[in-house]
Scaffold this motif. Structure first.
Motif, PDB file in Angstrom:
ATOM      1  N   VAL A  76       3.696   2.019  -0.748  1.00 17.95           N
ATOM      2  CA  VAL A  76       4.403   1.004   0.045  1.00 17.95           C
ATOM      3  C   VAL A  76       3.839  -0.395  -0.199  1.00 17.95           C
ATOM      4  CG1 VAL A  76       4.667   0.195   2.432  1.00 17.95           C
ATOM      5  CG2 VAL A  76       5.146   2.585   1.864  1.00 17.95           C
ATOM      6  N   LEU A  77       2.521  -0.473  -0.275  1.00 18.01           N
ATOM      7  CA  LEU A  77       1.860  -1.785  -0.304  1.00 18.01           C
ATOM      8  C   LEU A  77       1.719  -2.370  -1.701  1.00 18.01           C
ATOM      9  CD1 LEU A  77      -1.017  -1.121   2.284  1.00 18.01           C
ATOM     10  CD2 LEU A  77       1.074  -2.459   2.650  1.00 18.01           C
ATOM     11  N   ARG A 140       7.306  -1.268   5.099  1.00 15.58           N
ATOM     12  CA  ARG A 140       6.870  -2.661   4.882  1.00 15.58           C
ATOM     13  C   ARG A 140       7.233  -3.539   6.079  1.00 15.58           C
ATOM     14  NH1 ARG A 140       9.334  -1.704  -0.704  1.00 15.58           N
ATOM     15  NH2 ARG A 140       7.567  -0.711  -1.737  1.00 15.58           N
ATOM     16  N   PHE A 143       4.671  -2.928   8.718  1.00 21.40           N
ATOM     17  CA  PHE A 143       3.419  -3.668   8.482  1.00 21.40           C
ATOM     18  C   PHE A 143       3.583  -5.136   8.868  1.00 21.40           C
ATOM     19  CE2 PHE A 143       1.928  -0.225   5.539  1.00 21.40           C
ATOM     20  CZ  PHE A 143       0.642  -0.103   6.041  1.00 21.40           C
ATOM     21  N   ASP A 144       4.691  -5.732   8.450  1.00 13.46           N
ATOM     22  CA  ASP A 144       4.897  -7.156   8.760  1.00 13.46           C
ATOM     23  C   ASP A 144       5.002  -7.381  10.269  1.00 13.46           C
ATOM     24  OD1 ASP A 144       4.739  -8.280   6.258  1.00 13.46           O
ATOM     25  OD2 ASP A 144       6.885  -8.101   5.828  1.00 13.46           O
ATOM     26  N   GLY A 147       1.715  -7.003  11.943  1.00 14.33           N
ATOM     27  CA  GLY A 147       0.841  -8.140  11.645  1.00 14.33           C
ATOM     28  C   GLY A 147       1.030  -9.275  12.637  1.00 14.33           C
ATOM     29  N   GLU A 148       2.167  -9.281  13.295  1.00 12.92           N
ATOM     30  CA  GLU A 148       2.444 -10.296  14.324  1.00 12.92           C
ATOM     31  C   GLU A 148       2.285  -9.710  15.721  1.00 12.92           C
ATOM     32  OE1 GLU A 148       6.468 -11.278  13.419  1.00 12.92           O
ATOM     33  OE2 GLU A 148       5.966 -12.366  11.591  1.00 12.92           O
ATOM     34  N   ARG A 154      -2.555  -5.312  14.924  1.00 13.02           N
ATOM     35  CA  ARG A 154      -3.110  -6.147  13.847  1.00 13.02           C
ATOM     36  C   ARG A 154      -4.340  -5.495  13.236  1.00 13.02           C
ATOM     37  NH1 ARG A 154      -2.165 -10.778  17.509  1.00 13.02           N
ATOM     38  NH2 ARG A 154      -4.405 -10.923  17.892  1.00 13.02           N
ATOM     39  N   THR A 158      -4.393  -4.438   9.334  1.00 13.31           N
ATOM     40  CA  THR A 158      -5.357  -5.148   8.489  1.00 13.31           C
ATOM     41  C   THR A 158      -6.298  -4.167   7.810  1.00 13.31           C
ATOM     42  OG1 THR A 158      -5.262  -7.105   9.915  1.00 13.31           O
ATOM     43  CG2 THR A 158      -7.176  -6.909   8.477  1.00 13.31           C
ATOM     44  N   LYS A 161      -4.390  -2.165   5.079  1.00 14.90           N
ATOM     45  CA  LYS A 161      -4.084  -3.029   3.935  1.00 14.90           C
ATOM     46  C   LYS A 161      -5.342  -3.339   3.122  1.00 14.90           C
ATOM     47  CE  LYS A 161       0.074  -5.592   5.242  1.00 14.90           C
ATOM     48  NZ  LYS A 161       0.621  -6.918   5.549  1.00 14.90           N
TER      49      LYS A 161
END
Lengths: 211, 512
Positions: A76-77, A140, A143-144, A147-148, A154, A158, A161
């Protein structure tokens, strides 16, 4: 504890945690606390076809679910379509992640394991399947969005990733497309300068000499 | 006195693999705990005075020739907790060397004297009236000369430093070459992995071999567990010699009437806490500061190759004084693994595109004058670094990010990546306030690193509010000294190695 009861309990804990924005303590310590309350064994909250696939022999430092999680995170990353980068399936990303995790002390490793398990399972409530079965585009987006999100979200995104990125980019095979030079001193034939000379000290006693 | 014999290369170090007995009983005039900036200087100065000196280092001895110039591998072999030392919430990596030579082996060579306004704060707020700029100047002069400290020459300012300097000039900001302790820099860009060809003037190739030339003995793989006292005075230490996997090879006692703690601002207070000593003030482990720093990357139209050339070239000191912002910007090189920790351009393809274009990036390191709000705590099993960026410091951090973004844009960058957990990209001046002002001072929002832990056994005139006197001796335990960055009463904004060298020299020379 049956699956439904587990699901309800985890969902409650998760919701409560999201509302407070932090659990008992920030970060992975909080993850451990949550999973402890959830009575641990919720890795089987939702079965995945991947559960039937045995991890490779080298994966002795990862649980089966951790192996599948990192293997899915790798795909995915690290997409390389449209670039000249090296396909991550040809690089020992998850092996390198395992090596990094080997360096963790036992309590931290346990907390991280709990966090990874939570990450894999909690997606069931929003997507109806575990992370390991999430289609790459959705993964994805997850994850985004995380991240917020909250501190816990988070933290988990983090950590995952960073582990996967490091596992990929530490491999020399990935460097040439970026023109990263890697180690250079031997390649350039730089001479070793050795130890610096002793300082000139006015207080040196007579009779002393530098060898 | 014996002949002074300097080895041309390397060190003679007692290591775990050399140990054949289950217990080692040693005696010395001084036992020094830690072999980094404070420990090595103390060892040399005291050995030169004719004292029998033993240096105990918890980390391994890794000779320069064994350095790999591979950052990931170096984290595991040369750094504390294999590079994983972090604060309790995990959003601040605290990078410290954990090998013979300590952090001096893996630092970026940057040398600043303690700013005068910091010394004035110490005099005014901590009663350290003797620590004036005039008093310390000869010590700074001496250590700078010993360590080949010099302004970077033009060839030592890599492409990333050159573009940053141009931008600073365009903005009318004060920009200067950094001063570094290095001889004939090889321009490899691998400072953080140790200097393989012995050009960085770390303790590994300077004060430690010099100390050894005067008879000091160095033990690696040796972790001190307790400071010993007799009748309230320092009398030595208890230690264990461990293999790389942490298993104990032997126990050790060193009898010595002088004990110098120089294990760094995280380990030194832990050792005092384990020993239950020198804490009448309740300040041992408190007062932790660390210059939480960010690496703000900018994307340029032309190739920069941020890993090529000297890692650190120039700095912007326009905002150094607290009245002007209280932060410093340094141009910083980096490799690919470090790059992955900097920015969040988006998951998947955006990230891989960003990495594929790595050669177009340049970095700016932000250092802020943080308040001493953290604490090091030992719970009987594990240490904890309890530190969160304070709300009082968050505006400084945002000002530093804004200045870094402005500087990148003035230098020609087309995009600037805010090192946060969410995607924040600045493409013009108009984006700066929006992207930075909306940052929240929450754990795991900014990607911070600290290379400069300090302040946890701070100096002061008052024994009720400080741990150590200006001469480095603890208020409570005669013969027990501290000689590392734990001493610093406040954060000093700038890279602290020269401050530690100078203070350690002064402490050793004042030791009775």
């Amino acid at each position: 504890m049956n699956s439904q009861l587990q699901a309800t309990q985890i969902s409650k804990i998760w919701q409560r945690g999201m509302a407070r924005r932090q659990f008992l303590k920030w970060g992975l310590g909080g993850v451990a606390a949550v999973t402890a309350v959830a009575a641990g064994s919720f890795a089987l909250l939702r079965r995945s076809p991947r559960d039937e696939i045995a991890p490779p022999d080298w994966a002795t430092g990862l649980s089966a679910s951790e192996y599948h999680l990192f293997e899915h995170a790798r795909a995915v990353l690290l997409p390389v379509e449209g670039t000249n980068l090296i396909d991550s399936s040809t690089v020992p990303v998850v092996q390198n992640v395992q090596q990094i995790l080997d360096y963790l002390d036992a309590p931290t490793r346990k907390e991280l394991g709990a966090g990874l398990s939570l990450f894999d399972n909690v997606v069931v409530f929003s997507h109806g399947c575990r992370f390991v079965d999430l289609e790459p585009g959705k993964a994805r987006e997850l994850f985004d969005r995380w991240g917020e999100g909250s501190v816990l979200q988070r933290t988990l995104t983090t950590v995952i990733k960073q582990l996967v990125y490091s596992g990929y980019w530490q491999e020399p095979a990935t460097w040439p497309p970026t023109e990263f030079d890697g180690p250079v001193s031997e390649k350039w034939g730089l001479a070793y300068l050795g130890n610096a000379p002793l300082p000139q000290q006015p207080s040196l006693e007579s009779g002393q000499e530098q060898a | 006195m014996n002949q002074v014999k300097l080895q041309p290369s390397g060190l003679q170090v007692h290591q775990a693999s050399d140990v054949t007995e289950s217990h080692l009983a040693l005696e010395a005039d001084v036992v020094v705990v830690g072999s980094g900036a404070g420990g090595a200087v103390s060892a040399y100065e005291l050995a030169r005075q004719g004292k029998r000196v033993i240096v105990l280092e918890a980390g391994p001895y890794v000779p320069s020739q064994a350095f790999t110039e591979d950052f990931t591998e170096s984290l595991h072999t040369l750094y504390q907790d294999q590079g994983g030392q972090a604060n309790s919430s995990g959003d601040l990596l605290v990078l410290q060397g954990a090998c013979v030579g300590g952090s001096t082996v893996v630092n970026g060579c940057v040398c600043f004297r303690t700013p005068d306004f910091i010394l004035e704060d110490w005099q005014r707020d901590f009663g350290l009236s003797e620590l004036t700029a005039e008093e310390l100047a000869p010590y700074f002069d001496e250590v700078e000369q010993n360590l080949s400290v010099h302004d970077n020459g033009e060839h030592e300012i890599a492409r990333h430093g050159q573009v940053i300097r141009q931008g600073a000039n365009k903005l009318g900001w004060s920009v200067k070459p950094l001063r570094r302790n290095i001889r004939q820099c090889g321009l490899t860009g691998h400072c953080l992995s140790g200097c393989k060809t012995e050009r960085k003037q770390s303790m590994l190739v300077t004060y430690l071999p010099w100390a050894q030339a005067y008879g000091a003995k160095i033990y690696a793989d040796t972790r001190v567990e307790k400071i010993l006292t007799v009748d309230g005075e320092a009398s030595g230490v208890e230690a264990v010699v461990t293999r790389q996997d942490g298993s104990v090879v032997a126990t050790m006692t060193v009898k010595a009437p002088r004990v110098v703690l120089a294990a760094g601002a995280v380990q030194t207070p832990v050792l005092l806490q384990k020993s239950g000593l020198a804490n009448r003030s309740g300040q041992v482990g408190k007062n932790f500061a660390c210059h939480p720093s960010l690496l703000v990357a900018g994307r340029y139209p032309q190739p920069i190759h941020p890993w090529r050339g000297a890692m650190l070239g120039v700095h912007v000191d326009e905002f150094m004084h607290p009245d002007k912002g209280g932060f410093v910007l340094e141009d910083g090189g980096f490799g690919l693994v470090e790059m992955t920790m900097l920015a969040e351009p988006g998951t998947g393809k955006p990230f891989m595109d960003y990495m594929a274009d790595a050669r177009y990036l340049a970095g700016l390191v932000t250092l802020i004058h943080d308040h001493n709000v953290g604490a090091i705590e030992w719970d009987g099993e594990r240490k904890a670094i309890n530190y969160q960026l304070s709300d009082a410091d968050f505006p400084s951090m945002k000002r530093a990010i804004k200045a870094a973004a402005r500087l990148h844009l003035a230098s020609g960058a087309s995009e600037v990546y805010v090192p946060a957990s969410d995607k924040r990209v600045i493409r013009s001046e108009a984006d700066i306030d929006e992207q930075v002002d909306s940052l929240e001072n929450q754990p795991q929002h900014l990607r911070m690193v600290s290379y400069h832990p300090q302040g946890t056994c701070h100096m002061g005139a008052d024994p009720d509010t400080s741990v150590v006197k200006a001469n480095g001796e603890t208020h409570d335990v005669p013969g027990l000294y501290v000689a590392d960055a734990s001493l610093l009463p406040t954060s000093i904004i700038v890279n602290p190695q020269i401050t530690v060298y100078a203070l350690a020299t002064r402490i050793a020379r004042h030791m009775s």
